[in-house]
Design a protein around this motif. Structure first.
Motif, PDB file in Angstrom:
ATOM      1  N   ARG A  70       0.839  -1.197   0.000  1.00  0.00           N
ATOM      2  CA  ARG A  70       0.000   0.000   0.000  1.00  0.00           C
ATOM      3  C   ARG A  70       0.873   1.247   0.000  1.00  0.00           C
ATOM      4  N   ARG A  71       0.328   2.338  -0.527  1.00  0.00           N
ATOM      5  CA  ARG A  71       1.106   3.563  -0.677  1.00  0.00           C
ATOM      6  C   ARG A  71       0.356   4.726  -0.054  1.00  0.00           C
ATOM      7  N   SER A  72       0.328   4.779   1.258  1.00  0.00           N
ATOM      8  CA  SER A  72      -0.320   5.889   1.945  1.00  0.00           C
ATOM      9  C   SER A  72       0.513   7.158   1.781  1.00  0.00           C
ATOM     10  N   MET A  73      -0.162   8.255   1.478  1.00  0.00           N
ATOM     11  CA  MET A  73       0.526   9.535   1.333  1.00  0.00           C
ATOM     12  C   MET A  73       0.750  10.225   2.674  1.00  0.00           C
ATOM     13  N   ALA A  74       0.311   9.599   3.753  1.00  0.00           N
ATOM     14  CA  ALA A  74       0.400  10.238   5.065  1.00  0.00           C
ATOM     15  C   ALA A  74       1.803  10.176   5.650  1.00  0.00           C
ATOM     16  N   THR A  75       2.662   9.329   5.109  1.00  0.00           N
ATOM     17  CA  THR A  75       4.015   9.175   5.640  1.00  0.00           C
ATOM     18  C   THR A  75       5.038   9.341   4.528  1.00  0.00           C
ATOM     19  N   VAL A  76       6.277   9.664   4.929  1.00  0.00           N
ATOM     20  CA  VAL A  76       7.367   9.750   3.960  1.00  0.00           C
ATOM     21  C   VAL A  76       7.577   8.395   3.291  1.00  0.00           C
ATOM     22  N   GLU A  77       7.508   7.319   4.075  1.00  0.00           N
ATOM     23  CA  GLU A  77       7.693   5.980   3.502  1.00  0.00           C
ATOM     24  C   GLU A  77       6.620   5.684   2.451  1.00  0.00           C
ATOM     25  N   GLY A  78       5.381   6.075   2.737  1.00  0.00           N
ATOM     26  CA  GLY A  78       4.309   5.841   1.772  1.00  0.00           C
ATOM     27  C   GLY A  78       4.541   6.586   0.471  1.00  0.00           C
ATOM     28  N   ARG A  79       4.969   7.838   0.580  1.00  0.00           N
ATOM     29  CA  ARG A  79       5.260   8.608  -0.638  1.00  0.00           C
ATOM     30  C   ARG A  79       6.462   8.012  -1.365  1.00  0.00           C
ATOM     31  N   ALA A  80       7.440   7.548  -0.595  1.00  0.00           N
ATOM     32  CA  ALA A  80       8.608   6.925  -1.217  1.00  0.00           C
ATOM     33  C   ALA A  80       8.216   5.650  -1.957  1.00  0.00           C
ATOM     34  N   MET A  81       7.279   4.889  -1.407  1.00  0.00           N
ATOM     35  CA  MET A  81       6.820   3.675  -2.083  1.00  0.00           C
ATOM     36  C   MET A  81       6.180   4.010  -3.426  1.00  0.00           C
ATOM     37  N   LEU A  82       5.411   5.084  -3.467  1.00  0.00           N
ATOM     38  CA  LEU A  82       4.786   5.487  -4.724  1.00  0.00           C
ATOM     39  C   LEU A  82       5.836   5.958  -5.723  1.00  0.00           C
ATOM     40  N   VAL A  83       6.755   6.801  -5.279  1.00  0.00           N
ATOM     41  CA  VAL A  83       7.813   7.277  -6.176  1.00  0.00           C
ATOM     42  C   VAL A  83       8.647   6.099  -6.679  1.00  0.00           C
ATOM     43  N   HIS A  84       8.918   5.132  -5.800  1.00  0.00           N
ATOM     44  CA  HIS A  84       9.673   3.944  -6.195  1.00  0.00           C
ATOM     45  C   HIS A  84       8.910   3.146  -7.246  1.00  0.00           C
ATOM     46  N   ALA A  85       7.600   2.986  -7.046  1.00  0.00           N
ATOM     47  CA  ALA A  85       6.789   2.245  -8.021  1.00  0.00           C
ATOM     48  C   ALA A  85       6.839   2.927  -9.382  1.00  0.00           C
ATOM     49  N   LEU A  86       6.789   4.256  -9.392  1.00  0.00           N
ATOM     50  CA  LEU A  86       6.876   4.988 -10.644  1.00  0.00           C
ATOM     51  C   LEU A  86       8.260   4.843 -11.274  1.00  0.00           C
ATOM     52  N   ALA A  87       9.306   4.882 -10.444  1.00  0.00           N
ATOM     53  CA  ALA A  87      10.666   4.696 -10.960  1.00  0.00           C
ATOM     54  C   ALA A  87      10.815   3.314 -11.591  1.00  0.00           C
ATOM     55  N   HIS A  88      10.213   2.311 -10.970  1.00  0.00           N
ATOM     56  CA  HIS A  88      10.291   0.955 -11.502  1.00  0.00           C
ATOM     57  C   HIS A  88       9.588   0.859 -12.854  1.00  0.00           C
ATOM     58  N   ILE A  89       8.445   1.524 -12.982  1.00  0.00           N
ATOM     59  CA  ILE A  89       7.753   1.558 -14.266  1.00  0.00           C
ATOM     60  C   ILE A  89       8.634   2.211 -15.321  1.00  0.00           C
ATOM     61  N   GLU A  90       9.282   3.306 -14.964  1.00  0.00           N
ATOM     62  CA  GLU A  90      10.118   4.019 -15.932  1.00  0.00           C
ATOM     63  C   GLU A  90      11.352   3.213 -16.306  1.00  0.00           C
ATOM     64  N   PHE A  91      11.914   2.470 -15.346  1.00  0.00           N
ATOM     65  CA  PHE A  91      13.063   1.603 -15.678  1.00  0.00           C
ATOM     66  C   PHE A  91      12.632   0.545 -16.690  1.00  0.00           C
ATOM     67  N   ASN A  92      11.472  -0.069 -16.457  1.00  0.00           N
ATOM     68  CA  ASN A  92      10.954  -1.035 -17.416  1.00  0.00           C
ATOM     69  C   ASN A  92      10.671  -0.379 -18.760  1.00  0.00           C
ATOM     70  N   ALA A  93      10.233   0.885 -18.719  1.00  0.00           N
ATOM     71  CA  ALA A  93       9.938   1.595 -19.958  1.00  0.00           C
ATOM     72  C   ALA A  93      11.209   1.863 -20.763  1.00  0.00           C
TER      73      ALA A  93
END
Length: 266
Positions: A70-93
């Protein structure tokens, strides 16, 4: 005198690279060679696929999409998880653009140059997201990722028509729908730097999907196929994911979807 870079062979070499920084550097070198006119394309060369495609680091761990977290925006870790997921998509791209560039012979020169452009922009997106991830205290590989995007790349390795139909104009086009609500969540959480990066992603992804649409239509015309019905047949044959709204109709229109196709999304 040094020989000009042959772009398809260089793309394959970069695709096999496992280190993300070295992969980005390889793509940058290809784009620099193109800017300086020091390049060529052997469009008719039939190249065998070596082992090791795609090259990627040992981390992140690849898991089923439901286990990414899960990627809750309420914490730094949650935002980092979302940014990481996007980075992973871009690496695959980056990898999918390089694969589109090297794998398919017999295409017009502009096809290869289009996918070189995509590879360069996706590498820039990846680097931007990783840079922001570092400001949150994390690095690429700290969270798991999934492999759904590459699975369709692998399925369509035997047909450039299917690749154009089901990767840029299907899976990448989902980013046109997903980015605006993700940007809103990040902005609401106060992460305006991440929001600004997503603005760049959305702008560039419109162009990437347009490239997929344009070459899909080119190939349909070349093969005497009706684009809309052919697309439906390909989604069934390759078991493409069923698209779910809401849809970013204006971005899809800018990316070259026909009004007949857009009517299915409204």
């Amino acid at each position: 005198m040094a020989q000009p870079l042959e772009l398809r062979a260089c793309a394959l070499q970069s695709l096999l690279e496992t280190d993300p920084a070295a992969k980005s550097a390889g793509v940058a070198a290809m784009r620099a060679a193109h800017r300086h006119g020091d390049w060529r394309v052997d469009a008719d060369a039939v190249m065998d696929a070596p082992a090791g495609i795609p090259g990627r680091p040992a981390r992140p761990e690849l898991v089923p999409p439901r286990l990414v977290g899960r990627r809750s925006m309420a914490t730094v870790e949650g935002r980092a998880m979302l940014v990481h997921a996007l980075a992973h998509i871009e690496f695959n791209a980056v990898n999918l653009a390089l694969d589109a560039l090297w794998r398919f012979p017999g295409m017009p020169q502009d096809y290869y140059l289009d996918w070189l452009r995509v590879a360069g922009e996706e590498a820039l997106h990846f680097d931007m997201l990783c840079g922001h991830l570092a400001t949150l205290g994390y690095t690429y590989g700290d969270f798991p990722g999934h492999d759904s995007l590459w699975e369709m790349v692998e399925k369509t390795r035997g047909d450039v028509l299917a690749r154009m139909a089901l990767v840029p104009r299907t899976l990448e086009a989902r980013g046109l729908d997903a980015i605006p609500p993700l940007r809103a969540k990040l902005a609401q959480a106060g992460d305006m730097q991440a929001a600004a990066i997503l603005d760049v992603l959305l702008r560039d992804e419109v162009g990437h999907v347009e490239i997929g649409n344009r070459w899909y239509l080119h190939l349909c015309a070349l093969r005497g196929l009706e684009p809309v019905s052919t697309y439906g047949e390909l989604t069934v044959r390759y078991k493409a994911p069923v698209l779910k709204g809401p849809f970013n109709i204006e971005a899809r229109r800018q990316a070259g979807f026909s009004e007949a196709e857009l009517a299915r999304f409204s």
